[in-house]
Design an enzyme around this catalytic site. Structure first.
Site, short mmCIF file in Angstrom:
data_model
loop_
_atom_site.label_atom_id
_atom_site.label_comp_id
_atom_site.label_asym_id
_atom_site.label_seq_id
_atom_site.Cartn_x
_atom_site.Cartn_y
_atom_site.Cartn_z
N TYR A 85 20.30 42.32 112.94
CA TYR A 85 19.01 42.91 113.35
C TYR A 85 18.37 42.02 114.42
CZ TYR A 85 14.15 44.52 112.78
OH TYR A 85 12.87 45.01 112.99
N ALA A 86 18.32 40.72 114.17
CA ALA A 86 17.71 39.80 115.14
C ALA A 86 18.46 39.86 116.46
CB ALA A 86 17.70 38.38 114.57
#
Ligand SMILES: NC(=O)c1ccc[n+]([C@@H]2O[C@H](COP(=O)([O-])OP(=O)(O)OC[C@H]3O[C@@H](n4cnc5c(N)ncnc54)[C@H](O)[C@@H]3O)[C@@H](O)[C@H]2O)c1
Length: 246
Positions: A146-147
């Site tokens: 996600y990051a």
């Protein structure tokens, strides 16, 4: 509310829930005609009905569908908001899962942006606001993919800003911190581990609390408005100071 978006056409992806629904409402309250786009047909329809806008059922990972839905009419504002997360230690994330996260969060933004840009370029006006995350700037334990996806959006936005400045099109990101939406509720629902994760996220903010979807929408609406005409390639943290790191 003033009418900063009077006469304007805006599309918000992921408008069927949480932050996207709040953004759609805010833009509509300020005069925009809003297209609420979401893979969740019921969510998109509900938001559209609530705000007096129109709905389209759209999976942003399908570039053909995106071009069909968004490529045919000119938009003044694109808000790339649709996104998913997928918690897990990176060593436990198989390629199929990381591909899915990257497909929605990154490729979806590429497709939507590519679909609306020609119309904006032809009319020499456009505001593109992409919802990234503080995770994209400071990293996220247990949410590495996600990051990664959210960091990619910052590089993409800077590039789109460079390429389209000559058309008076601006491109910026908003980086929310932990915000009270179904995405966060899903973390809470994971029991003790979820609660600990959420507590750590809140502790990472200076203000020591979750944000509301309306607070994120206020930041997005500012960057999407005509008055933000000399701001491009930026990432605005709407995160209670989380960008400082804890
Ligand atoms: N809630 C938070 O704490 C937080 C923090 C930082 C960033 N964000 C970002 O804000 C954005 C909105 O998140 P939210 O918290 O409102 O989440 P949410 O889950 O409530 O809403 C996300 C919406 O995106 C839609 N969506 C998912 N996949 C899609 C696809 N393939 N095509 C079209 N629509 C799709 C979902 O149906 C849903 O309506 C996301 O990009 C998220 O990463 C959220």
């Amino acid at each position: 509310m003033n009418g900063r978006f009077a006469g304007q056409r805006a599309v918000v992806t992921g408008a069927g829930s949480g932050i996207g629904a709040a953004i759609a409402r805010r833009l509509a309250d300020e005069g925009a005609r809003v297209l609420a786009a979401d893979v969740d047909a019921g969510g998109a329809a509900k938001t559209a009905a609530d705000i007096g806008g129109t709905a389209v059922t759209l999976d942003v990972t399908d570039p053909t569908a995106v071009h069909q839905s968004l490529g045919g009419e000119p938009f003044d504002v694109l808000v790339n908001n649709a996104g998913i997360d997928d918690f897990g230690w990176f060593t436990d994330v198989p390629p199929a899962r990381w591909r899915r996260t990257l497909a929605v969060n990154v490729e979806g933004v590429l497709a939507c942006t590519q679909a609306v840009l020609p119309g904006m370029q032809a009319r020499r006006y456009g505001r593109i606001v992409t919802v990234t995350s503080e995770a994209g700037r400071i990293g996220a334990k247990g949410n590495a993919v996600y990051a990664t996806s959210k960091a990619a959006l910052i590089g993409f936005t800077k590039s789109i800003a460079r390429e389209n400045a000559r058309f008076a099109i601006t491109a910026n990101c908003v980086a929310p911190g932990p915000t009270e939406t179904p995405m966060v509720q899903a973390i809470r629902d994971r029991g003790e581990r979820g609660a600990a994760l959420l507590a750590a996220m809140v502790a990472g903010t200076q203000l020591g609390r979750l944000g509301s979807p309306q607070e994120i929408a206020a930041g997005v609406a500012f960057l999407a408005s005509p008055e933000a005409s000399y701001i491009t390639a930026e990432t605005l943290g709407v995160s209670g100071g989380m960008g400082l790191g804890s």
